[in-house]
Design an enzyme around this catalytic site. Structure first.
Site, PDB file in Angstrom:
ATOM      1  N   SER A 103     -20.161  -3.244 -25.180  1.00 26.53           N
ATOM      2  CA  SER A 103     -19.154  -3.484 -24.171  1.00 26.53           C
ATOM      3  C   SER A 103     -18.528  -2.182 -23.654  1.00 26.53           C
ATOM      4  O   SER A 103     -19.245  -1.348 -23.130  1.00 26.53           O
ATOM      5  CB  SER A 103     -18.116  -4.439 -24.760  1.00 26.53           C
ATOM      6  OG  SER A 103     -17.301  -4.942 -23.745  1.00 26.53           O
ATOM      7  N   ASP A 129     -23.210 -14.702 -22.193  1.00 24.32           N
ATOM      8  CA  ASP A 129     -22.132 -13.739 -22.338  1.00 24.32           C
ATOM      9  C   ASP A 129     -21.207 -13.878 -21.138  1.00 24.32           C
ATOM     10  O   ASP A 129     -21.588 -13.571 -20.007  1.00 24.32           O
ATOM     11  CB  ASP A 129     -22.730 -12.331 -22.399  1.00 24.32           C
ATOM     12  CG  ASP A 129     -21.706 -11.262 -22.692  1.00 24.32           C
ATOM     13  OD1 ASP A 129     -20.524 -11.466 -22.368  1.00 24.32           O
ATOM     14  OD2 ASP A 129     -22.084 -10.220 -23.238  1.00 24.32           O
ATOM     15  N   HIS A 172     -20.319 -12.635 -25.890  1.00 24.75           N
ATOM     16  CA  HIS A 172     -19.930 -11.230 -25.975  1.00 24.75           C
ATOM     17  C   HIS A 172     -19.576 -10.826 -27.406  1.00 24.75           C
ATOM     18  O   HIS A 172     -19.884  -9.718 -27.840  1.00 24.75           O
ATOM     19  CB  HIS A 172     -18.729 -10.995 -25.058  1.00 24.75           C
ATOM     20  CG  HIS A 172     -18.608  -9.576 -24.624  1.00 24.75           C
ATOM     21  ND1 HIS A 172     -19.618  -8.902 -23.978  1.00 24.75           N
ATOM     22  CD2 HIS A 172     -17.598  -8.683 -24.758  1.00 24.75           C
ATOM     23  CE1 HIS A 172     -19.238  -7.665 -23.731  1.00 24.75           C
ATOM     24  NE2 HIS A 172     -18.014  -7.510 -24.199  1.00 24.75           N
TER      25      HIS A 172
END
Ligand SMILES: *[C@@H]1O[C@H](CO)[C@@H](O)[C@H](O)[C@H]1NC(C)=O
Ligand SMILES: *[C@@H]1O[C@H](CO)[C@@H](O)[C@H](O)[C@H]1NC(C)=O
Ligand SMILES: *[C@@H]1O[C@H](CO)[C@@H](O)[C@H](O)[C@H]1NC(C)=O
Length: 398
Positions: A165, A340, A371
């Site tokens: 991320s 996600d 995620h």
């Protein structure tokens, strides 16, 4: 009725003893599981001291045949996380331990503002000026200098990088900014749930209009407010802990995680939830969140837009400069998934894959990964961490 029920859950919680892992920091946890561990500090050019953790080798002291030195793998966490995200599950399941046991020299990076980055040579975390940073400073100072430090300590020229991320965003920004010599320090950049811009709106980041956003940014830059330590109130975390730990209620816990889009297929070990929420979320700056909100507006990666007047002073131009990820030559491999909800597959395909040049060598669309699953999902070990290890072996020997 519900209130009584919740009170009951809280009081049961306070009687229950804590899991030992809830009280340990990253280094203590690594030692608790019987791994060798070192604490390292890096002080950035702009004065922040950040703690990194190193697991120099695994429990059985294994090395990789044919390598005179253990290859370095550097991990960087995402927004609101710390290096602990690579340690949440059991040693056979958590990335940091799995890589150490596979024969790598594991370095866990952190960023300013988290519990491993609260020291500054002259600023105090109680002061607004301490929180005057965004992901650019994470990229340009925290990430760059920790990588240079790890290479210097291990006397190696390059390393493998795994980011999640925001931990990928800071590397995209770094590589876009760096010359080819610096980029050659990264042997392969593995990007899990990667992001370098969004087409799809995501709440609450897209709540503010452009004008309001700019007003808030001026406000923060003027030192009017800056601190945003994000904390889950103790009572709430205690309720979650109890629901997730109880044999009776744990299906409720799984269902809740699922509904929140945090996991799919029940692949989270609900009895680890107390450990996870005692180390997550960590803090960041208001300015960083505002920078993220701007990234949603720009649909690409740029420096923080300070407004025309301040941009001219800071960047020598009226517009916030763009990071051109087409400049990236370091080999990059993407892992993403349709499920996600934060770094959406469409954004990966339409932004990263279209804008990247020769650096992008492979990309993998995973089935049913949210995620958070890259950090806490039990399938991550077999479907992401081990494939990365095989990919590194192929790179080393073929
Ligand atoms: C950081 O600050 C804390 C609190 O002031 C102190 O206890 C700790 O030793 C400092 N760590 C480093 C690496 O300077
Ligand atoms: C934050 O940094 C910017 C640019 O370096 C500067 O103009 C501003 O005055 C700083 N604000 C605070 C509160 O330190
Ligand atoms: C889940 O975590 C608990 C507590 O740490 C552990 O005892 C158990 O083996 C884990 N289960 C799985 C499937 O990994």
């Amino acid at each position: 009725m519900i209130a009584i029920f919740l009170l009951l859950l809280i009081s049961i919680g306070s009687l229950k003893s804590k899991e030992i892992e809830e009280t340990l920091d990253a280094v203590e946890l690594i030692a608790y599981y019987g791994y060798p561990v070192e604490r390292h500090y890096v002080t950035t050019d702009d004065g922040y001291t950040i703690e990194m953790q190193r697991i120099p080798y695994g429990r059985d002291d294994r090395s990789i045949d044919g390598c005179t030195k253990r290859p370095v793998v550097f991990f960087m966490h995402g927004l609101f996380a710390t290096s602990y995200m690579y340690l949440f599950n059991l040693p056979s399941q958590s990335a940091a331990f799995v890589f150490a046991d596979a024969g790598f020299d594991v370095w866990l990076g952190n960023i300013r503002g988290t519990e491993y980055g609260l020291n500054h040579t002259t600023f105090h975390p109680k002061e607004a000026r301490f929180w005057n940073f965004t992901l650019y400073e994470h990229s340009h100072f925290d990430l760059r200098q920790q990588i240079e430090y790890a290479l210097e300590k291990t006397n190696q020229k390059s390393l493998f990088y795994v980011g999640h991320s925001q931990g990928t965003t800071v590397m995209f920004a770094r590589l876009a900014e760096a010359d080819a010599t610096w980029q050659s320090k990264i042997r392969i950049f593995f990007a899990m749930g990667p992001t370098a811009g969004f087409l799809k709106p995501l709440m609450p980041f897209t709540l503010l209009g452009e004008g309001q956003l700019q007003k808030l940014i001026q406000f923060v830059l003027d030192g009017k407010f800056g601190i945003l330590p994000v904390e889950v109130p103790k009572a709430i975390s205690s309720i979650i802990t109890n629901i997730c730990q109880s044999r009776f209620f744990s299906p409720l816990c799984s269902a809740g995680l699922n509904a929140a889009g945090l996991e799919t297929l029940g692949q989270v070990n609900t009895s680890r939830i107390p450990i996870i929420i005692s180390h997550f979320p960590s803090a960041t700056s208001t300015l960083n969140l505002l920078h993220w909100a701007q990234i949603f507006k720009f649909h690409e990666l740029r420096r923080l837009d300070l407004g025309a007047k301040r941009n001219l002073i800071a960047y020598g131009q009226k517009e916030a400069p763009k990071f051109d990820i087409g400049n990236i030559v370091a080999q990059t491999i993407l892992y993403f998934s349709k499920e996600d909800q934060i770094t959406d597959e469409m954004d990966v395909r339409e932004i990263i894959m279209k804008q990247m040049g020769p650096g992008l060598i492979e990309s993998y669309s995973l089935d049913h990964f949210t995620h958070a699953d890259y950090a806490i999902g039990l399938r991550a070990t077999d479907e992401v961490y081990k494939p990365i290890i095989y990919r590194i072996s192929a790179h080393l020997f073929f």
